[in-house]
Design a protein around this motif. Structure first.
Motif, PDB file in Angstrom:
ATOM      1  N   LEU A   8       0.824  -1.396  -0.062  1.00 50.85           N
ATOM      2  CA  LEU A   8       0.111   0.088  -0.016  1.00 50.85           C
ATOM      3  C   LEU A   8       0.884   1.224   0.065  1.00 50.85           C
ATOM      4  O   LEU A   8       1.840   1.351   0.645  1.00 50.85           O
ATOM      5  N   VAL A   9       0.659   2.275  -0.831  1.00 48.90           N
ATOM      6  CA  VAL A   9       1.366   3.369  -0.845  1.00 48.90           C
ATOM      7  C   VAL A   9       0.532   4.608  -0.452  1.00 48.90           C
ATOM      8  O   VAL A   9      -0.775   4.553  -0.899  1.00 48.90           O
ATOM      9  N   GLU A  10       0.966   5.460   0.275  1.00 46.85           N
ATOM     10  CA  GLU A  10      -0.002   6.728   0.787  1.00 46.85           C
ATOM     11  C   GLU A  10       0.189   8.051  -0.324  1.00 46.85           C
ATOM     12  O   GLU A  10       1.533   8.122  -0.559  1.00 46.85           O
ATOM     13  N   LEU A  44      -1.784  10.234  -9.077  1.00 44.42           N
ATOM     14  CA  LEU A  44      -0.340   9.841  -9.348  1.00 44.42           C
ATOM     15  C   LEU A  44       0.148   8.534  -8.458  1.00 44.42           C
ATOM     16  O   LEU A  44       0.627   7.603  -9.079  1.00 44.42           O
ATOM     17  N   ALA A  45      -0.617   8.148  -7.260  1.00 41.13           N
ATOM     18  CA  ALA A  45      -0.343   6.938  -6.532  1.00 41.13           C
ATOM     19  C   ALA A  45      -1.073   5.710  -7.189  1.00 41.13           C
ATOM     20  O   ALA A  45      -0.436   4.875  -7.423  1.00 41.13           O
ATOM     21  N   ARG A  46      -2.265   6.070  -7.882  1.00 40.55           N
ATOM     22  CA  ARG A  46      -3.166   5.112  -8.667  1.00 40.55           C
ATOM     23  C   ARG A  46      -2.304   4.480  -9.883  1.00 40.55           C
ATOM     24  O   ARG A  46      -2.361   3.423 -10.071  1.00 40.55           O
ATOM     25  N   VAL A  50      -3.885   2.007  -3.099  1.00 44.78           N
ATOM     26  CA  VAL A  50      -3.507   3.457  -2.553  1.00 44.78           C
ATOM     27  C   VAL A  50      -4.410   3.954  -1.375  1.00 44.78           C
ATOM     28  O   VAL A  50      -5.591   3.612  -1.372  1.00 44.78           O
ATOM     29  N   ILE A  51      -3.411   4.358  -0.603  1.00 44.73           N
ATOM     30  CA  ILE A  51      -4.159   4.809   0.714  1.00 44.73           C
ATOM     31  C   ILE A  51      -4.426   6.361   0.469  1.00 44.73           C
ATOM     32  O   ILE A  51      -3.221   6.972   0.315  1.00 44.73           O
ATOM     33  N   GLY A  52      -5.570   6.817   0.459  1.00 44.17           N
ATOM     34  CA  GLY A  52      -5.712   8.506   0.393  1.00 44.17           C
ATOM     35  C   GLY A  52      -5.595   9.006   1.848  1.00 44.17           C
ATOM     36  O   GLY A  52      -6.298   8.647   2.918  1.00 44.17           O
ATOM     37  N   VAL A  53      -4.482   9.801   2.111  1.00 42.10           N
ATOM     38  CA  VAL A  53      -4.131  10.102   3.301  1.00 42.10           C
ATOM     39  C   VAL A  53      -4.871  11.307   3.541  1.00 42.10           C
ATOM     40  O   VAL A  53      -4.889  12.455   2.861  1.00 42.10           O
ATOM     41  N   ALA A 105      -8.235   6.510  -4.853  1.00 42.91           N
ATOM     42  CA  ALA A 105      -7.773   5.783  -3.886  1.00 42.91           C
ATOM     43  C   ALA A 105      -8.589   4.565  -3.411  1.00 42.91           C
ATOM     44  O   ALA A 105      -9.971   4.833  -3.614  1.00 42.91           O
ATOM     45  N   ASP A 106      -7.860   3.424  -3.075  1.00 47.10           N
ATOM     46  CA  ASP A 106      -8.742   2.232  -2.707  1.00 47.10           C
ATOM     47  C   ASP A 106      -9.244   2.473  -1.139  1.00 47.10           C
ATOM     48  O   ASP A 106     -10.111   1.919  -0.833  1.00 47.10           O
ATOM     49  N   VAL A 107      -8.689   3.202  -0.400  1.00 44.02           N
ATOM     50  CA  VAL A 107      -8.628   3.195   1.052  1.00 44.02           C
ATOM     51  C   VAL A 107      -8.557   4.708   1.399  1.00 44.02           C
ATOM     52  O   VAL A 107      -7.514   5.170   0.830  1.00 44.02           O
ATOM     53  N   LEU A 108      -9.128   5.065   2.298  1.00 47.82           N
ATOM     54  CA  LEU A 108      -9.034   6.245   3.051  1.00 47.82           C
ATOM     55  C   LEU A 108      -8.337   6.179   4.634  1.00 47.82           C
ATOM     56  O   LEU A 108      -8.549   5.390   5.115  1.00 47.82           O
ATOM     57  N   MET A 109      -7.386   6.854   4.892  1.00 54.20           N
ATOM     58  CA  MET A 109      -6.689   6.649   6.226  1.00 54.20           C
ATOM     59  C   MET A 109      -6.557   8.212   6.888  1.00 54.20           C
ATOM     60  O   MET A 109      -5.916   8.928   6.353  1.00 54.20           O
ATOM     61  N   VAL A 110      -7.417   8.270   7.963  1.00 52.98           N
ATOM     62  CA  VAL A 110      -7.238   9.368   8.690  1.00 52.98           C
ATOM     63  C   VAL A 110      -6.104   9.117   9.802  1.00 52.98           C
ATOM     64  O   VAL A 110      -6.212   8.404  10.495  1.00 52.98           O
TER      65      VAL A 110
END
Length: 358
Positions: free
Chosen positions: A95-97, A127-129, A146-149, A192-197
């Motif tokens: 996974l990349v942020e 870009l990450a995607r 892709v982790i959406g930061v 983003a595949d995932v969101l991360m707070v």
């Protein structure tokens, strides 16, 4: 929390399948890598901001120094951001942020660029995607995500920034919620595949982010998984807003996250008891991406990849981890060492699973 279908059900199925079989590796520090490029003002400005303002939105103004606004590099130097993603993917990251830690109006206002928030989040996710898709195409048996930061912003809803006025606040829950909503929509639309707070030092800020996320999901009629990662700020074992790891978990578990974890502020050694607490109480997956030890007198990190990986390997063997990576001071060398160290070690089993009950 509303019950909605997944926005990308096939991607969620791939992620869940991977989490069920192994410890997944998150990438390392973006800021540390950018520092290595020794960029100057012209790099941050690129062509778009070269004349001292935003050429696409000249009325909004940005006629002052932009150096240090790392998120802006997604627009002015996307080649660098893509290269950092590639380096971490090559090192073994699953996974990349996204490069969006400060892509909120609260934080971008420091550079007079709040009008860029949606664009920064969208382009950083895009870009990450692209880099994850390229890596996945080369090795189809290993999906990349892709982790959406979503960072904490430069403001806090719970604590006064003025020691002489404890009741003063420089933001509010609603202001944060509206700010986060713009960021969330940009990240999701960008892929983003995932969101991360993440890097949560104030749980009220995090609650505003989680509320904004739910608003965005309700508007779309679909959702993506959500990760939550707090920050234990010092040896007190508490967040800046005063919560222990267990109290923090209780405060956010209503959102039914994919994972809960801890990152930043401390090195892996200092973080261990708090990760152990989360591993004991959490009904979801548990993550940890600590700093490369504690900073030295020059605010630099001396812990070697081998040292960091050895500590995190012990976390894994103790059954504490589902996801692991690095924060400040970590590099692709750290992530490669961590990936090698946890490879083959079974992931932490969720409470109620057959393996956990055995």
């Amino acid at each position: 929390m509303s019950t909605l279908p997944w926005l990308h059900p096939d991607r969620v199925a791939l992620l869940e399948a991977a989490l069920a079989t192994r410890i997944l590796v998150i990438d390392g520090a973006m800021g540390t890598m950018i520092q290595g490029y020794r960029l100057e003002e012209a790099d941050y400005r690129g062509e778009r901001f070269a004349d001292g303002f935003d050429s696409l939105h000249p009325g909004d103004g940005s006629g002052h120094d932009l150096k240090g606004n790392n998120d802006l590099l997604s627009l002015s130097r996307p080649d660098i951001i893509s290269a950092v993603h590639d380096a971490y993917l090559d090192a073994g990251a699953d996974l990349v942020e996204t490069n969006t830690f400060n892509s909120t109006a609260a934080s971008q206002s420091d550079y007079r660029l709040p009008h860029l928030v949606r664009e920064l989040n969208f382009e950083s996710a895009r870009l990450a995607r692209a880099r994850c898709d390229a890596a996945e195409a080369a090795t189809p048996d290993k999906p990349r995500f892709v982790i959406g930061v979503i960072g904490p912003t430069s403001r806090t809803a719970s604590i006064s920034p003025d020691v002489n006025d404890p009741g003063f606040r420089n933001t509010s829950f609603d202001a944060l919620r509206e700010d986060y909503r713009v960021a969330v929509d940009g990240l999701v639309d960008g892929g983003a595949d995932v969101l991360m707070v993440e890097t949560i030092f104030d749980t009220l800020n995090a609650k505003a982010a989680l509320y904004a996320i739910e608003e965005a999901f309700d508007a779309r009629g679909a959702r993506v998984p959500v990760m939550i990662s707090g920050t234990i700020t010092d040896a007190s074992g508490r967040t800046l807003s005063g919560q222990t790891a267990e109290a923090f978990h209780i405060s956010v578990t209503h959102s039914r996250p994919l994972s809960i974890g801890l990152n930043c502020a401390l090195g892996a050694k200092e973080l261990r008891p708090h990760v152990e607490t989360l591993a004991r109480v959490a009904e979801c997956y548990v993550s940890a991406h600590p700093n490369a030890g504690l900073p030295n007198a020059f605010a630099e990190y001396d812990e070697t990849p081998e040292e960091t990986a050895a500590i995190l390997e012990e976390f894994a063997r103790a059954g504490l981890l589902n996801l692991v990576g690095g924060c400040c001071g970590t590099t692709p060398a750290h992530i490669r060492a961590i990936a090698d160290a946890v490879r083959g070690i079974p992931p932490r089993r969720l409470p109620g699973s057959l393996e956990a009950a055995a």
